[in-house]
Scaffold this motif. Structure first.
Motif, PDB file in Angstrom:
ATOM      1  N   PRO A 130     -22.182  -7.854 -13.494  1.00  0.00           N
ATOM      2  CA  PRO A 130     -23.453  -8.084 -12.812  1.00  0.00           C
ATOM      3  C   PRO A 130     -24.617  -8.185 -13.803  1.00  0.00           C
ATOM      4  CG  PRO A 130     -22.936  -5.764 -12.770  1.00  0.00           C
ATOM      5  CD  PRO A 130     -21.787  -6.435 -13.478  1.00  0.00           C
ATOM      6  N   PHE A 131     -25.609  -8.960 -13.420  1.00  0.00           N
ATOM      7  CA  PHE A 131     -26.870  -8.952 -14.169  1.00  0.00           C
ATOM      8  C   PHE A 131     -27.962  -8.645 -13.155  1.00  0.00           C
ATOM      9  CE2 PHE A 131     -24.012 -10.731 -17.169  1.00  0.00           C
ATOM     10  CZ  PHE A 131     -24.481 -10.267 -18.388  1.00  0.00           C
ATOM     11  N   GLY A 132     -27.939  -7.404 -12.696  1.00  0.00           N
ATOM     12  CA  GLY A 132     -28.909  -6.940 -11.703  1.00  0.00           C
ATOM     13  C   GLY A 132     -28.271  -6.787 -10.334  1.00  0.00           C
ATOM     14  N   GLY A 133     -28.987  -6.101  -9.449  1.00  0.00           N
ATOM     15  CA  GLY A 133     -28.570  -5.988  -8.055  1.00  0.00           C
ATOM     16  C   GLY A 133     -27.425  -5.025  -7.807  1.00  0.00           C
ATOM     17  N   ILE A 134     -26.558  -5.435  -6.859  1.00  0.00           N
ATOM     18  CA  ILE A 134     -25.481  -4.571  -6.368  1.00  0.00           C
ATOM     19  C   ILE A 134     -24.124  -5.089  -6.836  1.00  0.00           C
ATOM     20  CG2 ILE A 134     -24.304  -3.838  -4.237  1.00  0.00           C
ATOM     21  CD1 ILE A 134     -26.920  -4.218  -2.741  1.00  0.00           C
ATOM     22  N   VAL A 135     -23.242  -4.174  -7.208  1.00  0.00           N
ATOM     23  CA  VAL A 135     -21.832  -4.537  -7.410  1.00  0.00           C
ATOM     24  C   VAL A 135     -21.090  -4.159  -6.137  1.00  0.00           C
ATOM     25  CG1 VAL A 135     -19.712  -4.047  -8.674  1.00  0.00           C
ATOM     26  CG2 VAL A 135     -21.887  -4.114  -9.893  1.00  0.00           C
ATOM     27  N   LEU A 136     -20.362  -5.113  -5.571  1.00  0.00           N
ATOM     28  CA  LEU A 136     -19.541  -4.835  -4.385  1.00  0.00           C
ATOM     29  C   LEU A 136     -18.086  -4.767  -4.847  1.00  0.00           C
ATOM     30  CD1 LEU A 136     -19.855  -6.509  -0.890  1.00  0.00           C
ATOM     31  CD2 LEU A 136     -17.634  -6.078  -1.934  1.00  0.00           C
ATOM     32  N   SER A 137     -17.570  -3.558  -4.943  1.00  0.00           N
ATOM     33  CA  SER A 137     -16.181  -3.397  -5.390  1.00  0.00           C
ATOM     34  C   SER A 137     -15.227  -3.617  -4.207  1.00  0.00           C
ATOM     35  CB  SER A 137     -15.969  -1.991  -5.954  1.00  0.00           C
ATOM     36  OG  SER A 137     -14.583  -1.759  -6.087  1.00  0.00           O
ATOM     37  N   THR A 138     -14.142  -4.343  -4.459  1.00  0.00           N
ATOM     38  CA  THR A 138     -13.166  -4.610  -3.388  1.00  0.00           C
ATOM     39  C   THR A 138     -11.957  -3.657  -3.472  1.00  0.00           C
ATOM     40  OG1 THR A 138     -12.166  -6.336  -4.767  1.00  0.00           O
ATOM     41  CG2 THR A 138     -13.787  -7.041  -3.134  1.00  0.00           C
ATOM     42  N   GLU A 139     -12.080  -2.607  -4.313  1.00  0.00           N
ATOM     43  CA  GLU A 139     -10.894  -1.766  -4.555  1.00  0.00           C
ATOM     44  C   GLU A 139     -10.442  -0.954  -3.356  1.00  0.00           C
ATOM     45  OE1 GLU A 139     -13.195  -0.035  -7.734  1.00  0.00           O
ATOM     46  OE2 GLU A 139     -12.507   1.948  -7.171  1.00  0.00           O
ATOM     47  N   LYS A 140     -11.314  -0.760  -2.358  1.00  0.00           N
ATOM     48  CA  LYS A 140     -10.877  -0.002  -1.168  1.00  0.00           C
ATOM     49  C   LYS A 140     -10.479  -0.943  -0.018  1.00  0.00           C
ATOM     50  CE  LYS A 140     -13.315   4.265  -2.204  1.00  0.00           C
ATOM     51  NZ  LYS A 140     -12.134   4.884  -2.826  1.00  0.00           N
ATOM     52  N   LEU A 141     -10.335  -2.236  -0.341  1.00  0.00           N
ATOM     53  CA  LEU A 141      -9.964  -3.204   0.703  1.00  0.00           C
ATOM     54  C   LEU A 141      -8.504  -3.624   0.569  1.00  0.00           C
ATOM     55  CD1 LEU A 141     -13.153  -5.500   0.605  1.00  0.00           C
ATOM     56  CD2 LEU A 141     -12.615  -3.738   2.296  1.00  0.00           C
ATOM     57  N   GLY A 142      -7.705  -2.790  -0.118  1.00  0.00           N
ATOM     58  CA  GLY A 142      -6.311  -3.174  -0.365  1.00  0.00           C
ATOM     59  C   GLY A 142      -5.369  -2.806   0.767  1.00  0.00           C
ATOM     60  N   GLY A 143      -4.109  -3.163   0.576  1.00  0.00           N
ATOM     61  CA  GLY A 143      -3.059  -2.775   1.527  1.00  0.00           C
ATOM     62  C   GLY A 143      -2.347  -3.980   2.109  1.00  0.00           C
ATOM     63  N   ILE A 144      -1.007  -3.860   2.174  1.00  0.00           N
ATOM     64  CA  ILE A 144      -0.198  -4.915   2.789  1.00  0.00           C
ATOM     65  C   ILE A 144      -0.308  -4.753   4.299  1.00  0.00           C
ATOM     66  CG2 ILE A 144       2.141  -5.898   3.013  1.00  0.00           C
ATOM     67  CD1 ILE A 144       1.081  -6.065   0.167  1.00  0.00           C
ATOM     68  N   GLN A 145      -0.716  -5.798   4.998  1.00  0.00           N
ATOM     69  CA  GLN A 145      -0.901  -5.700   6.455  1.00  0.00           C
ATOM     70  C   GLN A 145       0.320  -6.197   7.218  1.00  0.00           C
ATOM     71  OE1 GLN A 145      -4.652  -7.557   7.424  1.00  0.00           O
ATOM     72  NE2 GLN A 145      -5.796  -6.232   6.039  1.00  0.00           N
ATOM     73  N   GLU A 146       1.033  -7.160   6.639  1.00  0.00           N
ATOM     74  CA  GLU A 146       2.152  -7.758   7.366  1.00  0.00           C
ATOM     75  C   GLU A 146       3.033  -8.537   6.389  1.00  0.00           C
ATOM     76  OE1 GLU A 146       0.600 -10.389  10.374  1.00  0.00           O
ATOM     77  OE2 GLU A 146       2.588 -10.843  11.180  1.00  0.00           O
ATOM     78  N   VAL A 147       4.345  -8.459   6.586  1.00  0.00           N
ATOM     79  CA  VAL A 147       5.260  -9.373   5.891  1.00  0.00           C
ATOM     80  C   VAL A 147       6.179  -9.933   6.965  1.00  0.00           C
ATOM     81  CG1 VAL A 147       7.049  -9.641   4.127  1.00  0.00           C
ATOM     82  CG2 VAL A 147       5.192  -7.996   3.754  1.00  0.00           C
ATOM     83  N   ASP A 148       6.120 -11.243   7.178  1.00  0.00           N
ATOM     84  CA  ASP A 148       6.939 -11.873   8.218  1.00  0.00           C
ATOM     85  C   ASP A 148       8.038 -12.672   7.525  1.00  0.00           C
ATOM     86  OD1 ASP A 148       7.966 -13.765  10.143  1.00  0.00           O
ATOM     87  OD2 ASP A 148       6.245 -13.264  11.414  1.00  0.00           O
ATOM     88  N   MET A 149       9.270 -12.183   7.670  1.00  0.00           N
ATOM     89  CA  MET A 149      10.376 -12.807   6.950  1.00  0.00           C
ATOM     90  C   MET A 149      10.837 -14.088   7.630  1.00  0.00           C
ATOM     91  SD  MET A 149      12.503  -9.595   5.586  1.00  0.00           S
ATOM     92  CE  MET A 149      12.750  -8.777   7.132  1.00  0.00           C
ATOM     93  N   THR A 150      10.595 -14.214   8.938  1.00  0.00           N
ATOM     94  CA  THR A 150      11.016 -15.416   9.648  1.00  0.00           C
ATOM     95  C   THR A 150      10.082 -16.577   9.314  1.00  0.00           C
ATOM     96  OG1 THR A 150      11.557 -13.891  11.417  1.00  0.00           O
ATOM     97  CG2 THR A 150      11.761 -16.227  11.913  1.00  0.00           C
ATOM     98  N   LYS A 151       8.781 -16.293   9.408  1.00  0.00           N
ATOM     99  CA  LYS A 151       7.816 -17.371   9.140  1.00  0.00           C
ATOM    100  C   LYS A 151       7.410 -17.425   7.672  1.00  0.00           C
ATOM    101  CE  LYS A 151       6.096 -17.492  13.852  1.00  0.00           C
ATOM    102  NZ  LYS A 151       5.149 -16.825  14.735  1.00  0.00           N
ATOM    103  N   ARG A 152       7.960 -16.547   6.861  1.00  0.00           N
ATOM    104  CA  ARG A 152       7.758 -16.541   5.414  1.00  0.00           C
ATOM    105  C   ARG A 152       6.295 -16.473   4.992  1.00  0.00           C
ATOM    106  NH1 ARG A 152      12.210 -20.889   3.201  1.00  0.00           N
ATOM    107  NH2 ARG A 152      14.010 -19.840   4.069  1.00  0.00           N
ATOM    108  N   TYR A 153       5.625 -15.411   5.443  1.00  0.00           N
ATOM    109  CA  TYR A 153       4.272 -15.183   4.949  1.00  0.00           C
ATOM    110  C   TYR A 153       4.008 -13.695   4.829  1.00  0.00           C
ATOM    111  CZ  TYR A 153       2.724 -14.145   9.759  1.00  0.00           C
ATOM    112  OH  TYR A 153       2.568 -13.588  11.001  1.00  0.00           O
ATOM    113  N   ALA A 154       2.992 -13.371   4.038  1.00  0.00           N
ATOM    114  CA  ALA A 154       2.538 -11.980   3.922  1.00  0.00           C
ATOM    115  C   ALA A 154       1.019 -11.970   4.042  1.00  0.00           C
ATOM    116  CB  ALA A 154       2.968 -11.388   2.586  1.00  0.00           C
ATOM    117  N   VAL A 155       0.505 -10.877   4.612  1.00  0.00           N
ATOM    118  CA  VAL A 155      -0.946 -10.725   4.750  1.00  0.00           C
ATOM    119  C   VAL A 155      -1.346  -9.461   3.992  1.00  0.00           C
ATOM    120  CG1 VAL A 155      -2.863 -10.472   6.377  1.00  0.00           C
ATOM    121  CG2 VAL A 155      -0.823 -11.773   7.054  1.00  0.00           C
TER     122      VAL A 155
END
Ligand SMILES: Cc1cc2nc3c(=O)[nH]c(=O)nc-3n(C[C@H](O)[C@H](O)[C@H](O)COP(=O)(O)OP(=O)(O)OC[C@H]3O[C@@H](n4cnc5c(N)ncnc54)[C@H](O)[C@@H]3O)c2cc1C
Length: 230
Positions: free
Chosen positions: A66-91
């Protein structure tokens, strides 16, 4: 949500793997969900305070410093929400490391193909940098594997965009009241991560990939998977 103006708490967020010096910020915030992100961005917009989005600080270009202002850290926005093996995606939440994502799909026999070397990078950041790596010779960069994004815009509103489900953005010379406005240059057909991605038929998902947090904060990422090769 934790917010801190303590210089000792802010200090680690004035660095990344680039060694760029001279960064400074008044505050670091740690949103724990989309609503927190929305609140911070709406408040910062109203007060015209710059916000720099921080992933895990492995970037080599100084983009999270940053060069001024606020830093918005994304470190508490983690976590695997879903893994769908049939449709082959992960969230996954934006603050999920690539290692966590890879391990959670590997154990089910799948692979998330992009491998930008640094496994501690967050998935939200690897989308925001369109990260690539040695496997990109076979599988392409991150862009190709992103199905859906949730993004909080600077006014605090939330976009939930699925590839192929919204009208393509069109390129128009600026007219009064014409929206959306997108860049008029074209992204060259070579390995390139500079500038906003532009294509004649631009899926809105692609506009946010590689935008380095300048268009909004990625909170959730849905990725394509393939069966893990032997
Ligand atoms: C040893 C090493 C090897 C590397 N190898 C590669 C490689 O092979 N290929 C490659 O592409 N990169 C590589 N990198 C660079 C780096 O790992 C990637 O750029 C990675 O995507 C950065 O992730 P991060 O979580 O550390 O993000 P940060 O460095 O914290 O942030 C990177 C950028 O993304 C933005 N951002 C972060 N999170 C979000 C979000 N949720 N929403 C919106 N914007 C956000 C930040 O503002 C910043 O502009 C390497 C780095 C190291 C140290």
């Amino acid at each position: 949500m934790i917010r801190s103006s303590d210089p000792d708490i802010i200090r680690p967020y004035l660095e990344d793997a680039s060694n760029l010096a001279g960064g400074f910020a008044n505050e670091v915030v740690f949103p724990e969900n989309e609503k927190d992100v929305s609140q911070i961005l709406a408040e910062a917009s109203a007060k015209k305070i710059p916000v720099t989005v921080a992933g895990n600080g492995t970037g080599l270009t100084g983009a999270r410093i940053p060069f001024g202002g606020i830093v918005l850290s994304t470190e508490k926005l983690g976590g695997i929400q879903e893994v769908d093996m049939t449709k082959r995606y992960a969230v996954a939440g934006a603050g999920t490391t690539l290692r966590q994502l890879q391990e959670s799909v590997n154990e089910k026999g799948f692979l998330y193909p992009p491998d930008p070397t640094e496994q501690n990078a967050f998935i939200g950041a690897s989308v925001s940098t369109n990260a690539s790596g040695a496997r990109s010779f076979k599988y392409g960069a991150t862009r190709r594997w992103i199905r859906r994004l949730k993004v909080v815009l600077s006014d605090g509103s939330v976009l939930d965009i699925q590839r192929g489900q919204r009208p393509f953005l069109r390129f128009e010379k600026e007219k009064k009241g014409a929206v959306p406005l997108v860049p008029t240059y074209r992204t060259p057909p070579i390995k390139n991560a500079a500038g906003y991605y532009v294509d004649d038929r631009l899926d809105p998902v692609d506009l946010f990939i590689g935008a380095e947090g300048t268009l909004g904060v990625v909170t959730v990422v849905e990725v394509d998977l393939i069966p893990k090769p032997e």
